[in-house]
Design a protein around this motif. Structure first.
Motif, PDB file in Angstrom:
ATOM      1  N   ASN A  41      35.082  64.732  18.320  1.00 57.48           N
ATOM      2  CA  ASN A  41      34.520  63.386  18.364  1.00 57.48           C
ATOM      3  C   ASN A  41      33.100  63.379  18.885  1.00 57.48           C
ATOM      4  OD1 ASN A  41      36.794  62.041  17.401  1.00 57.48           O
ATOM      5  ND2 ASN A  41      37.754  62.133  19.422  1.00 57.48           N
ATOM      6  N   PRO A  42      32.262  62.500  18.401  1.00 56.92           N
ATOM      7  CA  PRO A  42      32.534  61.586  17.307  1.00 56.92           C
ATOM      8  C   PRO A  42      32.562  62.350  15.980  1.00 56.92           C
ATOM      9  CG  PRO A  42      30.261  61.338  17.994  1.00 56.92           C
ATOM     10  CD  PRO A  42      30.908  62.320  18.932  1.00 56.92           C
ATOM     11  N   THR A  43      33.561  62.090  15.185  1.00 59.09           N
ATOM     12  CA  THR A  43      33.725  62.823  13.929  1.00 59.09           C
ATOM     13  C   THR A  43      32.853  62.235  12.833  1.00 59.09           C
ATOM     14  OG1 THR A  43      35.591  61.446  13.288  1.00 59.09           O
ATOM     15  CG2 THR A  43      36.089  63.512  14.466  1.00 59.09           C
ATOM     16  N   VAL A  44      32.631  63.046  11.810  1.00 59.87           N
ATOM     17  CA  VAL A  44      31.789  62.644  10.689  1.00 59.87           C
ATOM     18  C   VAL A  44      32.298  61.342  10.070  1.00 59.87           C
ATOM     19  CG1 VAL A  44      30.937  63.316   8.404  1.00 59.87           C
ATOM     20  CG2 VAL A  44      31.101  65.023  10.216  1.00 59.87           C
ATOM     21  N   GLU A  45      33.605  61.231   9.859  1.00 63.17           N
ATOM     22  CA  GLU A  45      34.132  60.042   9.175  1.00 63.17           C
ATOM     23  C   GLU A  45      33.963  58.765   9.990  1.00 63.17           C
ATOM     24  OE1 GLU A  45      37.857  62.105  10.881  1.00 63.17           O
ATOM     25  OE2 GLU A  45      36.116  62.752   9.759  1.00 63.17           O
ATOM     26  N   CYS A  46      33.720  58.876  11.290  1.00 65.41           N
ATOM     27  CA  CYS A  46      33.544  57.683  12.128  1.00 65.41           C
ATOM     28  C   CYS A  46      32.087  57.264  12.276  1.00 65.41           C
ATOM     29  CB  CYS A  46      34.145  57.928  13.507  1.00 65.41           C
ATOM     30  SG  CYS A  46      35.930  58.132  13.470  1.00 65.41           S
ATOM     31  N   ILE A  47      31.158  58.106  11.887  1.00 67.14           N
ATOM     32  CA  ILE A  47      29.740  57.830  12.157  1.00 67.14           C
ATOM     33  C   ILE A  47      29.253  56.573  11.440  1.00 67.14           C
ATOM     34  CG2 ILE A  47      28.614  59.214  10.360  1.00 67.14           C
ATOM     35  CD1 ILE A  47      27.630  59.001  14.083  1.00 67.14           C
ATOM     36  N   ARG A  48      29.794  56.294  10.267  1.00 60.84           N
ATOM     37  CA  ARG A  48      29.396  55.091   9.528  1.00 60.84           C
ATOM     38  C   ARG A  48      29.575  53.833  10.398  1.00 60.84           C
ATOM     39  NH1 ARG A  48      28.431  53.396   4.522  1.00 60.84           N
ATOM     40  NH2 ARG A  48      28.718  55.442   3.580  1.00 60.84           N
ATOM     41  N   TYR A  49      30.581  53.847  11.256  1.00 61.86           N
ATOM     42  CA  TYR A  49      30.865  52.687  12.094  1.00 61.86           C
ATOM     43  C   TYR A  49      30.117  52.738  13.424  1.00 61.86           C
ATOM     44  CZ  TYR A  49      34.333  52.671   8.496  1.00 61.86           C
ATOM     45  OH  TYR A  49      34.926  52.712   7.269  1.00 61.86           O
ATOM     46  N   ASN A  50      29.447  53.845  13.698  1.00 62.44           N
ATOM     47  CA  ASN A  50      28.695  53.984  14.942  1.00 62.44           C
ATOM     48  C   ASN A  50      27.204  53.704  14.786  1.00 62.44           C
ATOM     49  OD1 ASN A  50      30.998  54.706  16.364  1.00 62.44           O
ATOM     50  ND2 ASN A  50      30.703  56.878  16.019  1.00 62.44           N
ATOM     51  N   VAL A  51      26.692  53.769  13.556  1.00 63.83           N
ATOM     52  CA  VAL A  51      25.268  53.476  13.359  1.00 63.83           C
ATOM     53  C   VAL A  51      25.056  51.972  13.426  1.00 63.83           C
ATOM     54  CG1 VAL A  51      24.753  55.554  12.019  1.00 63.83           C
ATOM     55  CG2 VAL A  51      25.421  53.477  10.834  1.00 63.83           C
TER      56      VAL A  51
END
Length: 158
Positions: A59-69
């Motif tokens: 974490n933070p994983t690649v698939e979650c980054i869209r929701y972190n930007v």
């Protein structure tokens, strides 16, 4: 080199995010150090609105980054030297590039600065070895005993 890769896809502005994609591994603490180091430097040196890191394995994983930007546009730059199954298939799928909003840069590959960095490290080690007066310790022998990997497979092995 990271900024160069990123800016070919998305210009650096306060309205864009830069995402560094590393391998990451919870079993080894140094797997995050390079990504965090580069992110910290780029936060100070770039005009991107934010610089974030994400990882394939932790974490933070690649698939979650869209929701972190927090910006509407982003560019993801893989911290991998060459193309692999991960850079060609896994990372793009997990970023959901087909949804738009995130561009994806190529790995470093044959960028001249990679060659320059390897050459500089070899020359530095050669210079340090020549300061040793022991005839039994050639540059090559000393380098193999004390080498530090420049590029690794994620486990510290060249």
């Amino acid at each position: 080199m990271l900024l160069e890769k990123a800016s070919t896809h998305v210009p650096a502005t306060g309205e864009t995010s830069l995402v560094l994609v590393g391998f990451g591994s919870s079993s080894k603490p140094y797997h995050r150090q390079a990504a965090n180091y580069h992110a910290a430097r780029l936060r100070e040196q770039s005009d991107y609105g934010e610089v974030l890191t994400c990882y394939l394995i932790q974490n933070p994983t690649v698939e979650c980054i869209r929701y972190n930007v927090s910006n509407p546009r982003a560019v993801a730059v893989p911290l991998f030297v060459s193309r692999t199954e991960a850079t060609e298939r896994r990372v793009p799928e997990e970023l959901e590039l087909d949804r738009g909003g995130i561009e994806y840069a190529d790995p470093f590959g044959d960028h001249p600065r990679i060659t320059d960095a390897i050459h500089a490290e070899v020359e530095k080690q050669r210079a340090l070895a020549y300061g040793d007066t022991s005839a039994s310790r050639s540059f090559e022998a000393q380098l193999t005993r004390t080498c530090r990997p420049v590029a690794t497979d994620g486990e510290g092995v060249l």
